[in-house]
Design a protein around this motif. Structure first.
Motif, PDB file in Angstrom:
ATOM      1  N   LEU A   2      -9.666  -9.643  -2.058  1.00  0.00           N
ATOM      2  CA  LEU A   2      -9.783  -8.454  -2.876  1.00  0.00           C
ATOM      3  C   LEU A   2     -11.155  -8.479  -3.533  1.00  0.00           C
ATOM      4  O   LEU A   2     -11.657  -9.548  -3.896  1.00  0.00           O
ATOM      5  N   ARG A  60     -10.018  -3.420  -1.073  1.00  0.00           N
ATOM      6  CA  ARG A  60      -9.824  -4.276   0.099  1.00  0.00           C
ATOM      7  C   ARG A  60     -11.072  -4.321   0.973  1.00  0.00           C
ATOM      8  O   ARG A  60     -11.080  -4.982   2.001  1.00  0.00           O
ATOM      9  N   ARG A  84      -6.891 -13.317  -2.325  1.00  0.00           N
ATOM     10  CA  ARG A  84      -5.699 -12.521  -2.594  1.00  0.00           C
ATOM     11  C   ARG A  84      -4.453 -13.393  -2.712  1.00  0.00           C
ATOM     12  O   ARG A  84      -3.498 -13.046  -3.417  1.00  0.00           O
ATOM     13  N   SER A  92      -0.957  -7.990  -6.891  1.00  0.00           N
ATOM     14  CA  SER A  92      -1.697  -6.721  -6.880  1.00  0.00           C
ATOM     15  C   SER A  92      -0.890  -5.654  -6.143  1.00  0.00           C
ATOM     16  O   SER A  92      -0.089  -5.958  -5.253  1.00  0.00           O
ATOM     17  N   ASN A  93      -1.096  -4.395  -6.516  1.00  0.00           N
ATOM     18  CA  ASN A  93      -0.339  -3.272  -5.960  1.00  0.00           C
ATOM     19  C   ASN A  93      -1.273  -2.295  -5.247  1.00  0.00           C
ATOM     20  O   ASN A  93      -2.345  -1.953  -5.760  1.00  0.00           O
ATOM     21  N   THR A  94      -0.828  -1.805  -4.097  1.00  0.00           N
ATOM     22  CA  THR A  94      -1.624  -0.863  -3.320  1.00  0.00           C
ATOM     23  C   THR A  94      -1.481   0.554  -3.877  1.00  0.00           C
ATOM     24  O   THR A  94      -0.381   1.023  -4.132  1.00  0.00           O
ATOM     25  N   GLU A 134      -8.025   1.051  -2.756  1.00  0.00           N
ATOM     26  CA  GLU A 134      -7.817   0.381  -4.045  1.00  0.00           C
ATOM     27  C   GLU A 134      -6.509  -0.395  -4.150  1.00  0.00           C
ATOM     28  O   GLU A 134      -5.470   0.020  -3.654  1.00  0.00           O
ATOM     29  N   GLU A 135      -6.613  -1.525  -4.817  1.00  0.00           N
ATOM     30  CA  GLU A 135      -5.472  -2.322  -5.259  1.00  0.00           C
ATOM     31  C   GLU A 135      -5.579  -2.439  -6.777  1.00  0.00           C
ATOM     32  O   GLU A 135      -6.679  -2.567  -7.319  1.00  0.00           O
TER      33      GLU A 135
END
Length: 240
Positions: A2, A60, A84, A92-94, A134-135
């Motif tokens: 990330l 990413r 990551r 982490s969230n997408t 983005e994450e």
């Protein structure tokens, strides 16, 4: 990995090993602080946002030309790569990208625990932002070691949280990075007793891409090319 794009003045992230977790009020997308429910729209009150969900925005992709321009001061800044799989970043969230706005930004309260609803609301954006890949890492999902360093333009607290040294994977410098920035980053990594080696990227001649430079060209590298430092905390000695 990330990645976090940063302007040159944020070299303190590496020097202090602290990074900002931000409220939606302080983001550059004016829709971030709005919530649609049916025909109604509600805005986050900046005066109450100090208790809102805070997160770290990551990507990413570390080779996006627009991201280098927008978030790394027109290629004068740098990008930090994080592992990551490191425990700090594993949750982490997408971000979801959509053409149309959804009620509650696509969150489904009946399927989520109460503490997860506000996170889900913060994970939907306009499709225009899809290039960012983005994450988001929420402050609630990492150990907190916060330092308040001031207020931003929107009068929101600037909170810096520490991150573990072993999460650091690489640092890439922009095509316009100054010698002084490169020197400060090298010193910061040396002070962390990290072993690092040069990773150099060059601008492709036939396309708008950043490519790994061939080994035979490395001895001709100038600071006008994308330059990176790969950091490995498993080694104790410094090697260039």
């Amino acid at each position: 990995m990330l990645y976090k794009y940063l302007p040159p003045e944020r070299v303190d992230v590496l020097e202090a090993m602290r990074i900002r977790f931000t409220s939606v009020v302080s983001l550059n997308d004016p829709f971030e602080c709005l919530l649609k429910i049916g025909e109604h729209e509600y805005a986050v009150d900046p005066n109450e946002a100090k208790n809102s969900t805070k997160f770290l925005s990551l990507s990413r992709n570390h080779q996006n030309l627009l991201m280098w321009a927008h978030y790394a001061d027109c290629h004068k800044g740098f990008v930090i790569g994080f592992h990551r799989g490191n425990g700090f970043f594993k949750n982490s969230n997408t971000v979801r990208y959509r053409k149309l706005r959804s009620d509650l930004n696509g969150a489904q309260p009946h399927r989520l625990a109460s503490q997860e609803i506000t996170k889900a609301i913060a994970l939907e954006k306009a499709i225009d932002w899809a290039y960012e890949e983005e994450e988001r890492l929420f402050l609630d999902d990492v150990p907190n070691d916060l330092v308040l360093v001031g207020k931003d333009y929107w009068q929101q607290s600037i909170l810096l949280n520490s991150f573990p040294k072993d999460s650091l994977a690489a640092v890439y410098l922009g095509v316009r990075a100054s010698n002084s920035l490169i020197s400060r980053i090298e010193i910061a990594l040396s002070n962390m007793i990290l072993r690092y080696q040069s990773i150099v990227l060059e601008r492709a001649k036939g396309s708008f891409q950043l490519l790994l430079m061939s080994s035979e060209k490395l001895n001709k590298v100038s600071h006008g090319d994308i330059y990176g430092i790969a950091a490995s905390p498993t080694f104790r000695s410094r090697a260039c």
